[in-house]
Design an enzyme around this catalytic site. Sequence first.
Site, PDB file in Angstrom:
ATOM      1  N   THR A  27      -5.148   9.679  -2.136  1.00 29.41           N
ATOM      2  CA  THR A  27      -4.630   9.654  -0.758  1.00 29.41           C
ATOM      3  C   THR A  27      -3.496  10.564  -0.613  1.00 29.41           C
ATOM      4  O   THR A  27      -3.172  11.433   0.304  1.00 29.41           O
ATOM      5  CB  THR A  27      -4.356   8.252  -0.350  1.00 29.41           C
ATOM      6  OG1 THR A  27      -5.869   7.473  -0.499  1.00 29.41           O
ATOM      7  CG2 THR A  27      -4.040   8.212   1.150  1.00 29.41           C
ATOM      8  N   GLU A  56       0.710  -1.123  -0.121  1.00 29.30           N
ATOM      9  CA  GLU A  56      -0.012  -0.106  -0.093  1.00 29.30           C
ATOM     10  C   GLU A  56       0.794   1.357   0.209  1.00 29.30           C
ATOM     11  O   GLU A  56       0.514   2.362  -0.376  1.00 29.30           O
ATOM     12  CB  GLU A  56      -0.852  -0.043   1.187  1.00 29.30           C
ATOM     13  CG  GLU A  56      -2.243   0.812   0.841  1.00 29.30           C
ATOM     14  CD  GLU A  56      -2.612   1.569   2.106  1.00 29.30           C
ATOM     15  OE1 GLU A  56      -3.830   2.226   1.509  1.00 29.30           O
ATOM     16  OE2 GLU A  56      -2.360   1.543   2.945  1.00 29.30           O
TER      17      GLU A  56
END
Length: 322
Positions: A194, A141
Amino acid sequence: MGIMMKSLTLKKVTAFAPASVANVGCGFDVLGFAIDGPGDEVEVQFSDDPGVVITHIEGDQGKLPLDPEKNTAGKAALSLLHALDEASSSGIEMKIIKKMPMGSGLGSSAASSVAAAVAVNRLLGEPYSAKELLPFAVAGELTASGSPHADNVAASLLGGFVLVRSNDPLDVIDLPSPDNLFCTIVHPKIEIATKETRQILRKEVPLAKAVVQWGNVGALVAGLYTNDLPLIGRAMQDVIIEPTRSFLIPGFSRMKESALEQGALGFSISGAGPSVFTLSETVEIANKVGEKAGNVLDDLGLEYDVIVSEINRKGAFIRYEE
Ligand code: HSE
């Protein structure tokens, strides 16, 4: 470690990892829970060439890199192989099936990383337990978010509510998931990266706000343990991140006001947004909240999805193997 891959019985494995809601209001980077419905799938099989080759990505509209070093799922698989000292001898062919929107605030990159780690682990005969896969999924991630945080990854992998006590070293605690807790997600169809929404956050927090925030994190955890839903609702307030990020979400204040009017326990941003979420005591309230928030976005001429889900307690799982 040296795994005798060719002697392993499985040829092909497909794993599914669910979407997740990170932060849960007050717990930036430390709280998360998994939801039912959307998620990502990763299919892996052995190949003769060492390393990881991503052959196909479905549902990404050509946006994700095939280079495994730059792809969340590829990187998670590579870091697992490295940890086993298998990267130069074992070959994995990978197919990624995105079954949830990217840049939505529902932990899409985390779901791909988790599904990859779970699938590769299974193919290799499960050298690691589910919790031991966390660092590999976090490494995956990291390629998307730019900073290591395990809130989405841990929720997607393990299911239920999780608390990340520490990201370095990783220390993740499973929390109870009360019955009769329904989550409504409203996903306005705009994309927010993000990485960028992390960059706009202030690096320092005034002490008075920190005091409010850690009071709420503690209270939310207590509410989960004692099944005190009103306490969970009171604790879902985020005085640090939400005031900055909510400006990026059209209709945020109106959606929040209407959700609380409908009786939702609390309302906040899901992960980095643009999705927002509420927790409610009944499915009727959860549905109503979704309908009313949808009305707000209708007024703004925006497309959106609404998901109503119980807390997913299962986390990632093997969907298929042969
Ligand atoms: N905790 C993360 C954030 C979740 O809010 O930036 C999104 O990756």
